[in-house]
Design a protein around this motif. Structure first.
Motif, mmCIF file in Angstrom:
data_model
loop_
_atom_site.group_PDB
_atom_site.id
_atom_site.type_symbol
_atom_site.label_atom_id
_atom_site.label_comp_id
_atom_site.label_asym_id
_atom_site.label_seq_id
_atom_site.Cartn_x
_atom_site.Cartn_y
_atom_site.Cartn_z
ATOM 1 N N ARG A 33 49.023 55.133 45.260
ATOM 2 C CA ARG A 33 49.002 55.564 43.868
ATOM 3 C C ARG A 33 50.419 55.886 43.396
ATOM 4 N N GLN A 34 50.706 55.612 42.122
ATOM 5 C CA GLN A 34 52.025 55.919 41.579
ATOM 6 C C GLN A 34 52.219 57.431 41.500
ATOM 7 N N SER A 46 59.419 52.608 39.992
ATOM 8 C CA SER A 46 58.174 53.239 40.410
ATOM 9 C C SER A 46 58.225 53.681 41.865
ATOM 10 N N TRP A 47 57.729 54.867 42.105
ATOM 11 C CA TRP A 47 57.593 55.423 43.448
ATOM 12 C C TRP A 47 56.115 55.718 43.690
ATOM 13 N N ASN A 48 55.519 55.097 44.694
ATOM 14 C CA ASN A 48 54.176 55.514 45.053
ATOM 15 C C ASN A 48 54.267 56.715 45.996
ATOM 16 N N TYR A 49 53.115 57.302 46.307
ATOM 17 C CA TYR A 49 53.154 58.513 47.132
ATOM 18 C C TYR A 49 53.670 58.228 48.542
ATOM 19 N N ALA A 50 53.412 57.062 49.059
ATOM 20 C CA ALA A 50 53.918 56.734 50.397
ATOM 21 C C ALA A 50 55.441 56.767 50.406
ATOM 22 N N ARG A 200 44.696 66.756 34.964
ATOM 23 C CA ARG A 200 43.669 66.073 35.759
ATOM 24 C C ARG A 200 44.328 65.110 36.748
ATOM 25 N N PRO A 201 43.636 64.770 37.833
ATOM 26 C CA PRO A 201 44.225 63.839 38.814
ATOM 27 C C PRO A 201 44.585 62.482 38.221
ATOM 28 N N GLU A 202 43.886 62.042 37.195
ATOM 29 C CA GLU A 202 44.157 60.718 36.625
ATOM 30 C C GLU A 202 45.242 60.739 35.558
ATOM 31 N N ASP A 203 45.842 61.891 35.291
ATOM 32 C CA ASP A 203 46.816 61.997 34.210
ATOM 33 C C ASP A 203 48.135 61.298 34.519
ATOM 34 N N ALA A 229 48.388 63.228 40.558
ATOM 35 C CA ALA A 229 48.575 62.521 39.293
ATOM 36 C C ALA A 229 49.931 61.816 39.287
ATOM 37 N N THR A 230 50.302 61.231 38.140
ATOM 38 C CA THR A 230 51.541 60.465 38.024
ATOM 39 C C THR A 230 52.516 61.175 37.090
ATOM 40 N N ALA A 231 53.759 61.333 37.546
ATOM 41 C CA ALA A 231 54.821 61.942 36.753
ATOM 42 C C ALA A 231 55.686 60.848 36.146
ATOM 43 N N LEU A 232 55.923 60.937 34.839
ATOM 44 C CA LEU A 232 56.801 60.008 34.125
ATOM 45 C C LEU A 232 58.028 60.778 33.667
#
Length: 505
Positions: A33-34, A46-50, A200-203, A229-232
């Protein structure tokens, strides 16, 4: 009814505990996930969690390999790059204590701050002023990036009350205070997720600040990561007028910024933002007119949070409980706060007083580094005195009335006028000097410098002098020649009278 909030039942921080491990635990379950995107109009990194977790734990391994030991402080002098959160969390993962600082600080400013925290290592980015710190080893940001390939460090688990990081703020004494926070500070941020952010987790949360701002570090990065979630984050060089398109292009669901940034975004027609649910405002007071203008332009609300470096945010409006017009919001669920009178006791509701936070709040600082006197002065009985004045309505909503001292807040940065005045001491041809905030138009304040001199001086010369000694956000934007500064019979400067004396050119 007294001005005290009911925190309800709170869940204590588990032990053993590590802040970085907690922030990244949910992401570890969804490695593809991003986690983070550094966004620009022409593309993103883009950085995924891995990738993020590998970089953080590799940094932890690499820092320990340099000979550092748990508890050592690491001064971060990094720009607006992903190296900043990687270094911050990597140090904490390994049990070290990072000290994030603004890249805008000058050599003179960061030298004094560095001496206060006595770092054992300085991580240095390109084109960032470094302190004069003989004997303290430096690590280039490029070397930090190479550590991502190292085997992951073990999570340094331990007492949640032990030091995790140090951040700087301006104290009432007129010099930056080094605020030491515990690992449990991140546990306290759980109260913000629904008490302010509506996260939320999907944010996909876009924060308009730089990586090295603590508002960005907490709300823009660590909070989304805690939920997976994803940080921009806007890339270097992105301007406020480009942010609306980025919100649209990258399908942001939440936008976080200081009020001044929202104001700049509204200067041009906004594009359709079908994914945006709401905005988050902090750093300075949110004018009601700005909130109304944002609603009219986007069809979404702005939710304000009130806090401080010593305890982050603890009062806010939220999607589930918006703040009434003219109020900052309510105490977040789980927070015990009070409005105290001069006797240190809670005042009746609808009566103004000093805003205080329970000394048992898990998000409250441990202490000011090397300043036990000021640390002790901030506590009164079971309460920590914030220095803010407020009033609690009968329904629990709070209205912010300003600082009890004279601190300024340009662009969301806390700035001590005494600190700016000290840096400007020695201005050629100036006999006396004072700075304060002035309101140049409704809801917009800037730092103004009033000086006594035989004749008016060239503003460009004055500005150049300030630029050599102060970070940009601390520099006066206005310069006004006066015959004398307003002082009382004891010779003490009257700052309120000073602000009232400003004359638009």
């Amino acid at each position: 009814m007294l001005s005290v909030s009911d925190p309800g039942v709170s869940v204590p921080c588990p032990a053993p505990f590590n802040l970085a491990q907690y922030v990244l635990a949910e992401g570890a379950t969804r490695p593809d996930r991003q986690a983070m995107q550094i966004v620009r109009p022409d593309g993103c990194d883009s950085w995924n969690y891995a990738r993020l977790i590998a970089a953080v734990r590799g940094a932890g391994r690499g820092l320990l390999a340099l000979g550092l030991v748990p508890g050592d402080r690491v001064l971060l002098r990094l720009g607006n790059t992903p190296d900043f959160p990687v270094a911050f969390l990597g140090a904490i993962a390994a049990g070290l204590v990072p000290v994030p600082t603004s890249s805008q600080l000058t050599t003179a400013e960061i030298t004094g701050m560095s001496a206060r925290v006595d770092p054992q290592l300085i991580i240095a980015g390109d084109d960032v002023a470094l302190p004069e710190a003989p004997g303290v080893p430096m690590l280039a940001a490029a070397a930090l990036a190479d550590m991502a390939a190292l085997a992951p460090c073990d999570w340094a688990m331990g007492d949640p009350d032990r030091p995790a990081y140090v951040i700087f703020t301006s104290g009432s004494s007129g010099r930056p205070q080094a605020v030491c926070h515990a690992h449990r500070a991140i546990w306290a941020r759980r109260m913000m997720h629904q008490g302010w952010e509506g996260l939320r987790p999907e944010d996909r949360l876009l924060h308009a600040g730089a990586f090295n701002w603590t508002y960005t570090l907490g709300t823009g990065l660590m909070d989304p990561w805690t939920l997976g979630a994803t940080a921009l984050i806007p890339g270097a060089g992105v301007t406020p007028d480009q942010l609306p398109r980025l919100l649209q292009q990258y399908e942001a669901t939440i936008c976080a910024a200081a009020p001044g940034v929202f104001r700049q975004m509204l200067r041009a027609p906004l594009p359709a933002l079908p994914h945006l649910r709401h905005g988050l405002s902090a750093g300075e007071s949110l004018p009601p007119a700005l909130r109304q203008a944002w609603r009219a332009a986007t069809g979404t609300d702005l939710h304000e949070a009130l806090g401080m470096s010593e305890c982050s945010t603890f009062i806010s409006g939220a999607p589930g409980r918006p703040a009434p017009e003219g109020c900052a919001g309510y105490a977040q669920p789980g927070r015990a706060i009070a409005i105290l009178g001069n006797d240190g006791q809670p005042v009746p509701r609808d009566e103004a007083g000093m805003l205080a936070v329970s000394r048992h709040d898990p998000g409250l600082m441990l202490h000011y580094v090397q300043d036990p006197v000021e640390t002790a002065a901030r506590f009164r009985g079971d309460w920590f005195l914030t220095g803010d004045l407020a009033v609690m309505r009968k329904d629990g909503a709070l209205t912010y009335l300003g600082r009890d001292d004279d601190q300024m807040n340009p662009g969301g940065y806390r700035v001590s006028p005494q600190e700016v005045e000290a840096a400007l001491a020695g201005l050629p041809g100036v006999q006396d000097i004072a700075v304060t905030e002035v309101e140049v138009k409704p809801g917009s304040k800037v730092v103004a410098c009033f000086y006594v001199a035989p004749q008016p001086l060239d503003p460009a010369t004055l500005a150049a002098f300030a630029a050599e000694r102060l970070a940009r956000y601390r520099q006066p934007r206005l310069w006004q020649h006066v015959v004398a500064l307003p002082r009382n019979a004891n010779g003490k400067l009257n700052r309120r009278a000073l602000a009232a004396a400003w004359r638009p050119e």
